[in-house]
Motif scaffolding. Structure first.
Motif, PDB file in Angstrom:
ATOM      1  N   MET A  26      46.923  -5.087-117.177  1.00 20.67           N
ATOM      2  CA  MET A  26      48.062  -4.253-117.586  1.00 20.67           C
ATOM      3  C   MET A  26      49.387  -4.858-117.145  1.00 20.67           C
ATOM      4  N   GLY A  27      49.346  -6.071-116.598  1.00 17.61           N
ATOM      5  CA  GLY A  27      50.566  -6.760-116.217  1.00 17.61           C
ATOM      6  C   GLY A  27      51.024  -6.558-114.789  1.00 17.61           C
ATOM      7  N   LEU A  28      50.193  -5.930-113.944  1.00 12.67           N
ATOM      8  CA  LEU A  28      50.578  -5.710-112.553  1.00 12.67           C
ATOM      9  C   LEU A  28      50.134  -6.878-111.679  1.00 12.67           C
ATOM     10  N   ASP A  29      50.822  -7.066-110.561  1.00  8.41           N
ATOM     11  CA  ASP A  29      50.495  -8.095-109.581  1.00  8.41           C
ATOM     12  C   ASP A  29      49.649  -7.443-108.497  1.00  8.41           C
ATOM     13  N   VAL A  30      48.331  -7.561-108.625  1.00 10.65           N
ATOM     14  CA  VAL A  30      47.390  -6.861-107.743  1.00 10.65           C
ATOM     15  C   VAL A  30      46.280  -7.812-107.334  1.00 10.65           C
ATOM     16  N   VAL A  31      45.945  -7.782-106.040  1.00 10.31           N
ATOM     17  CA  VAL A  31      44.760  -8.478-105.544  1.00 10.31           C
ATOM     18  C   VAL A  31      43.917  -7.475-104.765  1.00 10.31           C
ATOM     19  N   ALA A  32      42.633  -7.715-104.738  1.00 10.09           N
ATOM     20  CA  ALA A  32      41.708  -6.892-103.961  1.00 10.09           C
ATOM     21  C   ALA A  32      41.305  -7.655-102.710  1.00 10.09           C
ATOM     22  N   ALA A  33      41.027  -6.924-101.647  1.00 13.42           N
ATOM     23  CA  ALA A  33      40.630  -7.540-100.381  1.00 13.42           C
ATOM     24  C   ALA A  33      39.484  -8.526-100.575  1.00 13.42           C
ATOM     25  N   ALA A  34      38.524  -8.162-101.408  1.00 15.69           N
ATOM     26  CA  ALA A  34      37.358  -9.024-101.635  1.00 15.69           C
ATOM     27  C   ALA A  34      37.724 -10.350-102.297  1.00 15.69           C
ATOM     28  N   GLU A  35      38.874 -10.410-102.959  1.00 15.28           N
ATOM     29  CA  GLU A  35      39.295 -11.631-103.654  1.00 15.28           C
ATOM     30  C   GLU A  35      39.996 -12.625-102.734  1.00 15.28           C
ATOM     31  N   VAL A  36      40.390 -12.182-101.551  1.00 14.07           N
ATOM     32  CA  VAL A  36      41.185 -13.056-100.688  1.00 14.07           C
ATOM     33  C   VAL A  36      40.488 -13.447 -99.389  1.00 14.07           C
ATOM     34  N   ALA A  95      40.758   4.357-113.138  1.00 13.42           N
ATOM     35  CA  ALA A  95      41.641   5.458-112.728  1.00 13.42           C
ATOM     36  C   ALA A  95      42.709   4.962-111.760  1.00 13.42           C
ATOM     37  N   VAL A  96      42.313   4.144-110.792  1.00 13.97           N
ATOM     38  CA  VAL A  96      43.276   3.620-109.824  1.00 13.97           C
ATOM     39  C   VAL A  96      44.265   2.686-110.511  1.00 13.97           C
ATOM     40  N   ALA A  97      43.782   1.817-111.379  1.00 11.31           N
ATOM     41  CA  ALA A  97      44.668   0.879-112.076  1.00 11.31           C
ATOM     42  C   ALA A  97      45.702   1.616-112.917  1.00 11.31           C
ATOM     43  N   HIS A  98      45.277   2.630-113.648  1.00 14.98           N
ATOM     44  CA  HIS A  98      46.226   3.396-114.468  1.00 14.98           C
ATOM     45  C   HIS A  98      47.223   4.149-113.599  1.00 14.98           C
ATOM     46  N   ALA A  99      46.761   4.680-112.465  1.00 14.24           N
ATOM     47  CA  ALA A  99      47.676   5.364-111.556  1.00 14.24           C
ATOM     48  C   ALA A  99      48.705   4.392-110.987  1.00 14.24           C
ATOM     49  N   LEU A 100      48.273   3.174-110.630  1.00 16.87           N
ATOM     50  CA  LEU A 100      49.214   2.164-110.135  1.00 16.87           C
ATOM     51  C   LEU A 100      50.240   1.799-111.204  1.00 16.87           C
TER      52      LEU A 100
END
Length: 125
Positions: A26-36, A95-100
């Motif tokens: 959706m164009g947001l700059d997001v990383v998850a803990a598991a990815e880093v 749900a979390v992504a849309h809320a963000l």
């Protein structure tokens, strides 16, 4: 004229990591803990890692992150803000992504040591 500050998010272990992938779509700059890096991490480690990358921690863990935010402030440790996901938002990546996405369209990026609540969302039906 400079660009406005962009939202940058770091999802801790309490938030489904699928939300990061969906939110990036959706164009947001997001990383998850598991990815880093390897898990598990302590909450202070999440705060430090996110702050080092100028990212707001996104978590369902309100009480601990409020306490650790105060500890960081008192100690002068780096902190890029915390966005607490309210319990009415399902622990579901979409749900979390849309809320963000909705939240980021309404609010300015958080300031250091600021804690806000992610409560704006609607089902993506």
């Amino acid at each position: 004229m400079s660009e406005p500050a962009a939202h940058r998010f770091y999802l801790d272990e309490d938030v489904p990591s699928s939300a990061a992938r969906i939110a990036r779509g959706m164009g947001l700059d997001v990383v998850a803990a598991a990815e880093v890096g390897p898990l598990p991490r302590t909450d202070p480690e999440h705060i430090a890692l996110a702050a080092a990358d100028r990212r707001v921690v996104v978590t369902y863990n309100r009480n601990d992150f409020q306490r650790f935010t105060l500890d960081c402030f008192a100690a002068g440790k780096p902190h890029a803000g915390v966005l607490v996901v309210v319990r009415s938002i399902p622990r579901d990546g979409a749900a979390v992504a849309h809320a963000l996405k909705e939240w980021s369209e309404r609010w300015e990026p958080l300031q250091p040591y600021e804690v806000q609540f992610l409560s704006a969302w609607r089902s993506a039906e």
